[in-house]
Write a protein that holds these residues in place. Structure first.
Motif, PDB file in Angstrom:
ATOM      1  N   LEU A   1       0.840  -1.198   0.000  1.00 50.58           N
ATOM      2  CA  LEU A   1       0.000   0.000   0.000  1.00 50.58           C
ATOM      3  C   LEU A   1       0.879   1.253   0.000  1.00 50.58           C
ATOM      4  O   LEU A   1       0.620   2.211  -0.730  1.00 50.58           O
ATOM      5  CB  LEU A   1      -0.913  -0.013   1.237  1.00 50.58           C
ATOM      6  CG  LEU A   1      -1.834   1.200   1.376  1.00 50.58           C
ATOM      7  CD1 LEU A   1      -2.843   1.252   0.235  1.00 50.58           C
ATOM      8  CD2 LEU A   1      -2.551   1.188   2.722  1.00 50.58           C
ATOM      9  N   HIS A   2       1.943   1.199   0.812  1.00 54.17           N
ATOM     10  CA  HIS A   2       2.833   2.361   0.901  1.00 54.17           C
ATOM     11  C   HIS A   2       3.404   2.724  -0.472  1.00 54.17           C
ATOM     12  O   HIS A   2       3.470   3.904  -0.831  1.00 54.17           O
ATOM     13  CB  HIS A   2       3.965   2.072   1.889  1.00 54.17           C
ATOM     14  CG  HIS A   2       4.855   3.246   2.147  1.00 54.17           C
ATOM     15  ND1 HIS A   2       4.496   4.291   2.966  1.00 54.17           N
ATOM     16  CD2 HIS A   2       6.093   3.557   1.673  1.00 54.17           C
ATOM     17  CE1 HIS A   2       5.465   5.184   2.994  1.00 54.17           C
ATOM     18  NE2 HIS A   2       6.453   4.766   2.213  1.00 54.17           N
ATOM     19  N   GLU A   3       3.798   1.688  -1.233  1.00 56.79           N
ATOM     20  CA  GLU A   3       4.397   1.955  -2.553  1.00 56.79           C
ATOM     21  C   GLU A   3       3.396   2.567  -3.527  1.00 56.79           C
ATOM     22  O   GLU A   3       3.793   3.238  -4.477  1.00 56.79           O
ATOM     23  CB  GLU A   3       4.983   0.663  -3.131  1.00 56.79           C
ATOM     24  CG  GLU A   3       6.279   0.247  -2.442  1.00 56.79           C
ATOM     25  CD  GLU A   3       6.713  -1.158  -2.810  1.00 56.79           C
ATOM     26  OE1 GLU A   3       7.905  -1.364  -3.055  1.00 56.79           O
ATOM     27  OE2 GLU A   3       5.858  -2.071  -2.853  1.00 56.79           O
TER      28      GLU A   3
ATOM     29  N   LYS B   1      17.827   6.278  -0.078  1.00 57.96           N
ATOM     30  CA  LYS B   1      16.963   6.196   1.112  1.00 57.96           C
ATOM     31  C   LYS B   1      15.523   6.557   0.740  1.00 57.96           C
ATOM     32  O   LYS B   1      14.565   5.986   1.255  1.00 57.96           O
ATOM     33  CB  LYS B   1      17.483   7.121   2.220  1.00 57.96           C
ATOM     34  CG  LYS B   1      18.822   6.670   2.800  1.00 57.96           C
ATOM     35  CD  LYS B   1      19.384   7.679   3.775  1.00 57.96           C
ATOM     36  CE  LYS B   1      20.784   7.327   4.247  1.00 57.96           C
ATOM     37  NZ  LYS B   1      21.811   7.188   3.171  1.00 57.96           N
ATOM     38  N   MET B   2      15.360   7.527  -0.152  1.00 62.35           N
ATOM     39  CA  MET B   2      14.013   7.894  -0.605  1.00 62.35           C
ATOM     40  C   MET B   2      13.360   6.717  -1.326  1.00 62.35           C
ATOM     41  O   MET B   2      12.179   6.440  -1.135  1.00 62.35           O
ATOM     42  CB  MET B   2      14.079   9.106  -1.541  1.00 62.35           C
ATOM     43  CG  MET B   2      14.499  10.387  -0.833  1.00 62.35           C
ATOM     44  SD  MET B   2      14.589  11.794  -1.969  1.00 62.35           S
ATOM     45  CE  MET B   2      12.841  12.271  -2.048  1.00 62.35           C
ATOM     46  N   LYS B   3      14.155   6.021  -2.142  1.00 61.41           N
ATOM     47  CA  LYS B   3      13.595   4.864  -2.864  1.00 61.41           C
ATOM     48  C   LYS B   3      13.184   3.771  -1.877  1.00 61.41           C
ATOM     49  O   LYS B   3      12.097   3.214  -1.978  1.00 61.41           O
ATOM     50  CB  LYS B   3      14.614   4.326  -3.872  1.00 61.41           C
ATOM     51  CG  LYS B   3      14.745   5.219  -5.102  1.00 61.41           C
ATOM     52  CD  LYS B   3      15.681   4.606  -6.115  1.00 61.41           C
ATOM     53  CE  LYS B   3      15.706   5.451  -7.398  1.00 61.41           C
ATOM     54  NZ  LYS B   3      16.758   5.016  -8.331  1.00 61.41           N
ATOM     55  N   ARG B   4      14.076   3.485  -0.916  1.00 65.67           N
ATOM     56  CA  ARG B   4      13.750   2.435   0.063  1.00 65.67           C
ATOM     57  C   ARG B   4      12.543   2.816   0.907  1.00 65.67           C
ATOM     58  O   ARG B   4      11.756   1.967   1.296  1.00 65.67           O
ATOM     59  CB  ARG B   4      14.949   2.173   0.983  1.00 65.67           C
ATOM     60  CG  ARG B   4      16.117   1.464   0.308  1.00 65.67           C
ATOM     61  CD  ARG B   4      17.038   0.836   1.351  1.00 65.67           C
ATOM     62  NE  ARG B   4      17.725   1.822   2.164  1.00 65.67           N
ATOM     63  CZ  ARG B   4      18.896   2.400   1.854  1.00 65.67           C
ATOM     64  NH1 ARG B   4      19.496   2.080   0.719  1.00 65.67           N
ATOM     65  NH2 ARG B   4      19.458   3.274   2.661  1.00 65.67           N
ATOM     66  N   GLY B   5      12.416   4.093   1.183  1.00 71.07           N
ATOM     67  CA  GLY B   5      11.315   4.548   2.038  1.00 71.07           C
ATOM     68  C   GLY B   5      10.064   4.933   1.269  1.00 71.07           C
ATOM     69  O   GLY B   5       9.076   5.349   1.870  1.00 71.07           O
TER      70      GLY B   5
ATOM     71  N   ASP C   1      16.361   6.992   9.327  1.00 71.97           N
ATOM     72  CA  ASP C   1      16.411   7.809   8.110  1.00 71.97           C
ATOM     73  C   ASP C   1      15.149   7.573   7.299  1.00 71.97           C
ATOM     74  O   ASP C   1      14.243   6.848   7.743  1.00 71.97           O
ATOM     75  CB  ASP C   1      17.703   7.545   7.310  1.00 71.97           C
ATOM     76  CG  ASP C   1      17.828   6.112   6.840  1.00 71.97           C
ATOM     77  OD1 ASP C   1      16.810   5.544   6.384  1.00 71.97           O
ATOM     78  OD2 ASP C   1      18.940   5.553   6.936  1.00 71.97           O
ATOM     79  N   ALA C   2      15.097   8.172   6.110  1.00 69.55           N
ATOM     80  CA  ALA C   2      13.848   8.172   5.333  1.00 69.55           C
ATOM     81  C   ALA C   2      13.423   6.779   4.884  1.00 69.55           C
ATOM     82  O   ALA C   2      12.269   6.589   4.484  1.00 69.55           O
ATOM     83  CB  ALA C   2      13.997   9.091   4.120  1.00 69.55           C
ATOM     84  N   SER C   3      14.321   5.803   4.966  1.00 70.25           N
ATOM     85  CA  SER C   3      13.914   4.465   4.529  1.00 70.25           C
ATOM     86  C   SER C   3      12.920   3.817   5.493  1.00 70.25           C
ATOM     87  O   SER C   3      12.355   2.774   5.184  1.00 70.25           O
ATOM     88  CB  SER C   3      15.126   3.561   4.282  1.00 70.25           C
ATOM     89  OG  SER C   3      16.064   3.690   5.301  1.00 70.25           O
ATOM     90  N   SER C   4      12.695   4.437   6.641  1.00 63.77           N
ATOM     91  CA  SER C   4      11.788   3.815   7.625  1.00 63.77           C
ATOM     92  C   SER C   4      10.316   4.196   7.415  1.00 63.77           C
ATOM     93  O   SER C   4       9.449   3.730   8.154  1.00 63.77           O
ATOM     94  CB  SER C   4      12.218   4.217   9.040  1.00 63.77           C
ATOM     95  OG  SER C   4      12.174   5.622   9.171  1.00 63.77           O
ATOM     96  N   LEU C   5      10.025   5.023   6.408  1.00 61.05           N
ATOM     97  CA  LEU C   5       8.661   5.540   6.277  1.00 61.05           C
ATOM     98  C   LEU C   5       7.556   4.488   6.120  1.00 61.05           C
ATOM     99  O   LEU C   5       6.449   4.706   6.612  1.00 61.05           O
ATOM    100  CB  LEU C   5       8.585   6.540   5.106  1.00 61.05           C
ATOM    101  CG  LEU C   5       9.364   7.845   5.318  1.00 61.05           C
ATOM    102  CD1 LEU C   5       9.188   8.772   4.132  1.00 61.05           C
ATOM    103  CD2 LEU C   5       8.911   8.541   6.594  1.00 61.05           C
ATOM    104  N   PRO C   6       7.835   3.351   5.439  1.00 62.17           N
ATOM    105  CA  PRO C   6       6.734   2.381   5.305  1.00 62.17           C
ATOM    106  C   PRO C   6       6.141   1.938   6.643  1.00 62.17           C
ATOM    107  O   PRO C   6       4.963   1.580   6.716  1.00 62.17           O
ATOM    108  CB  PRO C   6       7.399   1.192   4.574  1.00 62.17           C
ATOM    109  CG  PRO C   6       8.501   1.825   3.784  1.00 62.17           C
ATOM    110  CD  PRO C   6       9.016   2.947   4.656  1.00 62.17           C
TER     111      PRO C   6
END
Ligand SMILES: [Zn+2]
Length: 407
Positions: A32-34, A73-77, A363-368
């Protein structure tokens, strides 16, 4: 025998067919996050653009409060972008200092444009429609905001120059009271909210079609901004006082008035604003020694000394790490605001590269994880999309609709 022999080839054919028609390993369906457009309202990352050891497109080592956002990091998050900040520390209120701050801010505005131009993955945009279209196109979206209007000096018409650079969100003040407004973290609050020049700033921002940002402003200044602005204001990185009583957070009365006027609070992820955190005695002693070695607070030091101070501060962070808050505490702030004023008035402004100190949000990768938490709490995909981008884009559209100048 005949029968068996006759059957054999068919089995072979059948086996071959099965192999041919069997679907390949199914593509994992996007989470869903993606599928969401994910914008953060306060990315301090441009402060890193001048650093020799930072590249926006490299996977830089995560560093507390300093390096939390870059392309990998933006891509991962799943972070599609948001507002990239022109931040200026508060300095003295005199002409020479105003000009130095103006030049530094114009330089930073240029750096943001250059970053967008240098990398295909990034796109600088000026409108909500273009921001959403670029995100759907797979671009990392750069809208521009200003944290602390100090660089405008006493000439509010300079805001138009920054508007030409793409500025679409502006906050009057930072840690210290300035020419526009009282700061929430300054004991000195001579304006009782906005100054007359601050009121001019609000009118000019409205005229240019910018969102006004009340984060860092004193409560009285936030009330003034809500009363004066013709379009709803944002708190781009703040939290609720009810969860942790800190001057950088706001009370239920402000939150309710904010929602009533159509505004949005974007929940901050700076550990020290989430809960009371006690430093270790070693850290407290090191910080005391640091303060004793300088004659003024860091914001009032000349630039070379500020750099020395910052290096020493970072060394203290390395040797005696600050106490940390937690992901659960972050979600407590988010859920509190959501319960009080609903999903049309809450978003995410994690203060990446300006805050930090939250376990589980390095960092931003934790957003999901935030999306997962919202799903677990029963929020619909529609509500989650509003929280991630929709509310902030609604405010930008309202600012655009109210503007009185042609682009
Ligand atoms: Zn800030």
């Amino acid at each position: 025998m005949m029968k068996f022999a006759a059957i054999l080839p068919s089995i072979a054919v059948l086996a071959a067919c099965t192999t041919l028609t069997e679907p390949a390993e199914p593509e994992p369906s996007p989470s869903l996050h993606e599928t969401m457009i994910v914008f953060d309202s306060h990315l301090d990352t441009p402060a890193n653009f001048s650093r020799q050891d930072f590249s926006l497109v490299a996977d830089n080592p995560t560093q507390l409060g300093r390096t939390q956002v870059d392309l990998p990091k933006m891509k991962r998050g799943g972070l599609d972008g948001g507002f990239w900040v022109i931040y200026t520390p508060q300095g003295p209120l005199d002409d020479q200092s105003f000009k130095a701050a103006r030049d530094a801010a114009l330089f930073r505005a240029s750096e943001i444009r250059e970053a967008a131009a240098a990398y295909d993955d990034f796109e600088l945009v000026y409108t909500a429609d273009d921001a959403e279209a670029a995100a759907r196109d797979g671009k990392r979206v750069m809208l521009v905001s200003m944290e602390n209007s100090y660089p405008l000096g006493e000439d509010v018409s300079l805001l138009k120059t920054f508007h030409n650079f793409g500025l679409r969100m502006v906050g009057p003040v930072h840690f210290r009271t300035n020419q526009f407004a009282d700061s929430s973290t300054d004991v000195d609050q001579p304006h009782d909210g906005l100054s007359p020049l601050g009121e001019e700033l609000v009118r000019e921002a409205n005229r240019l079609g910018m969102i006004l940002d009340g984060s860092h402003a004193s409560d009285a200044a936030v009330w003034d901004m809500m009363a004066l602005s013709t379009t709803p204001i944002i708190l781009s990185h703040s939290g609720p006082t009810a969860v942790y009583d800190h001057p950088r957070n706001v009370g239920d009365d402000i939150l309710k008035a904010l929602a009533e006027s159509g505004g949005v609070i974007q929940i901050n992820a700076f550990g020290s604003y989430l809960e009371e955190l006690e430093p270790t005695p070693e850290r407290a002693a090191a910080l005391e020694a640091l303060a004793a070695d300088f004659e003024a607070p860091p914001a009032e030091l000349p630039p070379e000394q500020q750099a020395v101070y910052r290096d020493r501060f970072l060394a203290i962070n390395r040797d005696f790490p600050p106490p940390r808050s937690s992901f659960d505490k972050y979600m407590e702030h988010l859920f509190y605001a959501l319960d009080l004023i609903g999903p049309d008035h809450v978003g995410i402004g994690a203060d990446w590269d300006g805050g930090g100190g939250v376990d589980g949000m390095e960092d931003a990768s934790s957003l999901p994880r935030i999306t997962e938490g919202l799903v677990e709490a029963g929020y619909s995909a529609e509500d989650i999309q509003k929280i991630w981008a929709g509310n902030m884009m609604r405010l930008l559209r309202q600012a655009e609709a109210a503007k009185e100048v042609a682009d």
